[in-house]
Design a protein around this motif. Structure first.
Motif, PDB file in Angstrom:
ATOM      1  N   LEU A  35       0.810  -1.223   0.000  1.00  0.00           N
ATOM      2  CA  LEU A  35       0.000   0.000   0.000  1.00  0.00           C
ATOM      3  C   LEU A  35       0.843   1.273   0.000  1.00  0.00           C
ATOM      4  N   CYS A  36       2.095   1.172   0.389  1.00  0.00           N
ATOM      5  CA  CYS A  36       3.005   2.318   0.372  1.00  0.00           C
ATOM      6  C   CYS A  36       3.665   2.527  -0.988  1.00  0.00           C
ATOM      7  N   ASP A  37       3.565   1.529  -1.842  1.00  0.00           N
ATOM      8  CA  ASP A  37       4.233   1.547  -3.141  1.00  0.00           C
ATOM      9  C   ASP A  37       3.291   2.102  -4.211  1.00  0.00           C
ATOM     10  N   VAL A  61       3.642  10.899   6.601  1.00  0.00           N
ATOM     11  CA  VAL A  61       2.608  11.867   6.256  1.00  0.00           C
ATOM     12  C   VAL A  61       3.267  12.975   5.447  1.00  0.00           C
ATOM     13  N   GLY A  62       2.615  13.396   4.380  1.00  0.00           N
ATOM     14  CA  GLY A  62       3.139  14.450   3.514  1.00  0.00           C
ATOM     15  C   GLY A  62       3.859  13.923   2.284  1.00  0.00           C
ATOM     16  N   ILE A  88      -0.030  11.548   1.221  1.00  0.00           N
ATOM     17  CA  ILE A  88      -0.337  10.744   2.407  1.00  0.00           C
ATOM     18  C   ILE A  88      -0.813  11.654   3.540  1.00  0.00           C
ATOM     19  N   ALA A  89      -1.989  11.342   4.077  1.00  0.00           N
ATOM     20  CA  ALA A  89      -2.600  12.110   5.166  1.00  0.00           C
ATOM     21  C   ALA A  89      -2.491  11.384   6.510  1.00  0.00           C
ATOM     22  N   THR A  90      -2.473  10.044   6.476  1.00  0.00           N
ATOM     23  CA  THR A  90      -2.336   9.228   7.687  1.00  0.00           C
ATOM     24  C   THR A  90      -1.312   8.155   7.381  1.00  0.00           C
ATOM     25  N   TYR A  91      -0.353   7.990   8.289  1.00  0.00           N
ATOM     26  CA  TYR A  91       0.681   6.966   8.097  1.00  0.00           C
ATOM     27  C   TYR A  91       1.053   6.396   9.452  1.00  0.00           C
ATOM     28  N   VAL A  92       0.555   5.218   9.745  1.00  0.00           N
ATOM     29  CA  VAL A  92       0.891   4.491  10.962  1.00  0.00           C
ATOM     30  C   VAL A  92       1.432   3.144  10.484  1.00  0.00           C
ATOM     31  N   GLU A  96      -2.194   1.719   9.471  1.00  0.00           N
ATOM     32  CA  GLU A  96      -3.138   2.533   8.700  1.00  0.00           C
ATOM     33  C   GLU A  96      -2.393   3.458   7.746  1.00  0.00           C
ATOM     34  N   ILE A  97      -2.962   3.592   6.552  1.00  0.00           N
ATOM     35  CA  ILE A  97      -2.465   4.538   5.560  1.00  0.00           C
ATOM     36  C   ILE A  97      -3.678   5.147   4.873  1.00  0.00           C
ATOM     37  N   ALA A  98      -3.647   6.459   4.675  1.00  0.00           N
ATOM     38  CA  ALA A  98      -4.738   7.159   3.997  1.00  0.00           C
ATOM     39  C   ALA A  98      -4.148   8.311   3.209  1.00  0.00           C
ATOM     40  N   TRP A  99      -4.869   8.723   2.168  1.00  0.00           N
ATOM     41  CA  TRP A  99      -4.347   9.781   1.314  1.00  0.00           C
ATOM     42  C   TRP A  99      -5.472  10.616   0.723  1.00  0.00           C
ATOM     43  N   THR A 100      -5.079  11.826   0.324  1.00  0.00           N
ATOM     44  CA  THR A 100      -5.947  12.721  -0.424  1.00  0.00           C
ATOM     45  C   THR A 100      -5.414  12.784  -1.850  1.00  0.00           C
TER      46      THR A 100
END
Length: 175
Positions: A35-37, A61-62, A88-92, A96-100
């Motif tokens: 998911l990070c790739d 994040v960022g 990336i807006a959330t990175y744990v 958890e990973i989330a993005w805009t």
């Protein structure tokens, strides 16, 4: 339009957030790494819009990367080929990973996509979410959300499961 001809975009949506879950037979770290790739995003996309990506895997994040899109797959708006920047807006890590998404249209939309990973007996419980609760008022008034259905999110989880299985992802006994 008859009920049989109703498109999912026209159906009443009770929430401004969709969530789907699936247990995937892989450990959290394996799934999170994919998911990070940027290429992982393209590989698991069920919408057919993500054509390719440019950039390095994200680590905070960022961080961001560019996705080359083609809206023809949805056949809803004649946008043709275009690029968006995923930020990336959330990175744990492993959780958890989330993005805009930043595109060329103005005002920016403000919707968020993400994944929550939780340990499960048979691997990892993956929650895919799509949240448009904080979109710009102009887009809220347009009434075009959700753009992606819960079925498409669920299909992406199926592709994610297949992708990590092909890569040899197996549940970790230490998760």
């Amino acid at each position: 339009m008859s009920p049989a001809a109703t498109r999912w975009q026209d159906e009443e949506v009770a929430s401004e957030r969709l969530e789907v879950q699936r247990t995937i037979a892989a450990d959290q770290a394996t799934i999170f790494r994919l998911l990070c790739d940027p290429q992982g995003h393209v590989a698991i996309d069920s919408s057919g819009m993500l054509m390719s990506a440019t950039g390095e895997p994200v680590a905070a994040v960022g961080d961001s990367f560019v996705v080359h899109m083609d809206r023809e797959a949805l056949n809803d708006y004649p946008l043709g080929e275009y690029d968006v920047t995923v930020t990336i807006a959330t990175y744990v890590p492993d959780r958890e990973i989330a993005w805009t998404i930043l595109g060329q249209i103005r005002p920016q939309i403000g919707h968020v996509y993400g994944y929550l990973l939780e340990p499960a007996a048979d691997g990892t419980l993956v929650t895919s979410y799509y949240d448009w609760s904080a979109i710009h008022p102009d887009w809220k008034a347009a009434g075009i959300f959700p753009v992606i259905s819960a079925g498409a999110l669920r299909a992406t989880l199926g592709i994610l499961a297949r992708t990590v299985a092909r890569a040899g992802g197996t549940p970790s006994s230490t998760t």
